[in-house]
Design a protein around this motif. Sequence first.
Motif, PDB file in Angstrom:
ATOM      1  N   CYS A  22     168.089 -75.772  22.833  1.00 32.58           N
ATOM      2  CA  CYS A  22     167.728 -74.809  22.486  1.00 32.58           C
ATOM      3  C   CYS A  22     167.021 -74.863  20.404  1.00 32.58           C
ATOM      4  N   ASP A  73     163.112 -70.790  16.147  1.00 29.03           N
ATOM      5  CA  ASP A  73     163.335 -69.154  16.289  1.00 29.03           C
ATOM      6  C   ASP A  73     164.313 -69.295  17.516  1.00 29.03           C
ATOM      7  N   ALA A  75     164.135 -66.880  19.958  1.00 20.65           N
ATOM      8  CA  ALA A  75     164.152 -65.991  20.965  1.00 20.65           C
ATOM      9  C   ALA A  75     164.697 -67.585  22.062  1.00 20.65           C
ATOM     10  N   GLU A  78     167.788 -66.195  22.222  1.00 21.97           N
ATOM     11  CA  GLU A  78     168.337 -64.295  22.758  1.00 21.97           C
ATOM     12  C   GLU A  78     168.343 -65.244  23.446  1.00 21.97           C
ATOM     13  N   ALA A  79     167.909 -66.083  24.504  1.00 20.92           N
ATOM     14  CA  ALA A  79     167.146 -66.382  26.473  1.00 20.92           C
ATOM     15  C   ALA A  79     168.876 -66.873  26.919  1.00 20.92           C
ATOM     16  N   ALA A 145     172.040 -58.012  22.472  1.00 17.16           N
ATOM     17  CA  ALA A 145     171.072 -57.586  21.373  1.00 17.16           C
ATOM     18  C   ALA A 145     171.357 -56.322  20.755  1.00 17.16           C
ATOM     19  N   ARG A 147     169.191 -54.893  17.139  1.00 18.37           N
ATOM     20  CA  ARG A 147     168.062 -54.776  16.598  1.00 18.37           C
ATOM     21  C   ARG A 147     168.052 -54.105  15.380  1.00 18.37           C
ATOM     22  N   GLU A 183     164.008 -53.566  23.490  1.00 15.64           N
ATOM     23  CA  GLU A 183     164.939 -54.219  24.038  1.00 15.64           C
ATOM     24  C   GLU A 183     164.849 -54.707  24.616  1.00 15.64           C
ATOM     25  N   ARG A 186     162.608 -56.288  26.866  1.00 13.90           N
ATOM     26  CA  ARG A 186     163.100 -57.928  26.466  1.00 13.90           C
ATOM     27  C   ARG A 186     164.428 -58.205  27.064  1.00 13.90           C
ATOM     28  N   HIS A 376     168.855 -61.144  11.413  1.00 12.81           N
ATOM     29  CA  HIS A 376     169.552 -61.001  12.781  1.00 12.81           C
ATOM     30  C   HIS A 376     170.056 -62.258  13.034  1.00 12.81           C
ATOM     31  N   ARG A 377     169.760 -63.792  12.327  1.00 16.86           N
ATOM     32  CA  ARG A 377     170.628 -65.119  12.769  1.00 16.86           C
ATOM     33  C   ARG A 377     171.934 -64.171  13.173  1.00 16.86           C
TER      34      ARG A 377
END
Length: 448
Positions: A22, A73, A75, A78-79, A145, A147, A183, A186, A376-377
């Motif tokens: 990714c 990114d 995302a 995270e996926a 997750a 946030r 979340e 998501r 967040h990373r």
Amino acid sequence: MVDRPSNWKEELARWLEPFLDCLGHKARRRMCPLYVAGLIGPGDRKSVQPMAARLAPGDYDQLHHFIADGVWDAAPLEAELLVQADRLVGGKDAVLVIDDTSMPKKGDRSVGVAPQYASTLGKTANCQPLVSLTLARGEVPVMVAPRLFIPENWTSDPVRLKRAGVPIEHRTARSKSEIALAEIDRVIAGVRFGCVLADAGYGSSAPFRHALSERGLLWAVGMSRRQKVYPTDVTMIFPTEKARKPRKHHIPDMSPVSAETMLVGVKWQKISWRGGTKGPLTCLFAARRVRIADGPKHRVFDKGVERMPGDEVWILGERRSSGEQKYYISNLPADVPLKTLAAAVKARWICEQAHQQLKEELGLDHFEGRSWAGLHRHALMTMIAYAFLQSRRLTAAGRKKRVSGPPPQPSMPAIRQAILNLFVRPPPLRCTHCEMLLAGRLKPNLPK
């Protein structure tokens, strides 16, 4: 023969391959395993500088750029984390736990930091609160997750938000319940679970409960003992008393009472919901079907404004040996036994274990940067490292998924310690039992 350190590095690299796919850029593909290995590896401090000093002294700038300043990114990673979490613990008997954890922080420049209630400390302190979602099955949690909650003194200051790199879509004031729902939206397509769990901080919010029900989710959440409820046989009537203006709405034929009062006279039963290290865990529980008072507000004769009866749900009371009493509400089906209700609400504790291990074992609260993206990373990398350790824990337990009973042995911290022994160098005294478990030569002693 016990695996050599190089083989362990290769195993981590193999496990990270779908994540690295990714990232694309070769520099990021090299920094990601380095960062994850630094989180799992030795050392008490898991911020960028000490990790780089321990693992790759010449790569500090690249490692810092990767986590704090790089343009990439998160995302897709995270996926992929959702895919791996679902593979490890997903299923219809899994739970999704909503909670928050706070990270004490000095100063006022780090994103979201302000004097606010710190759940970890149990008091108001300078901190950064994270709303978390944890997928768990049996005794194995995987956090999927985090946030950051942005307090009002930040959302009202556009310059401050921009300086910290807060994305535009996150700059408006949102409650923790609203963040949790976003979340859930998501992750809901990526992981399988049977029930959503939350404490009273979320469960006392009628809009939060309604939003879960609108999404077709089953839930069991904490609530205040003062929460107003109606008996299930409450009837809506149209009053005929004389009034200046004709009434437009039906009202209940009885007044609501508190959940605590509603359970008076209900038989309390001793329930064991799971086994612990010192034997079965037990408490007294009582439950009753009610209609929660969370409908529209209408005036009821001379009694003032009352909430109208809502959907039929369970209320559950818990009496602990300490004398403390807790109350819960759930939309689980009417035919579920009391033991199922008790086991559902008590399964929430697993997220607290996950928070503690993410901080103590992997340095979730060690990030020293100030930006939204960096925080967040870093949290994402700790969750990826945690999922890897849980995969080793499940492998050592001799099965892929566990439904009930005590946690698989050895525990996740013990797994990490055994990995450290292989990653770094053999310590003076080696744990042969753990090494044999990790090498697959010895099956753990699991309860039948």
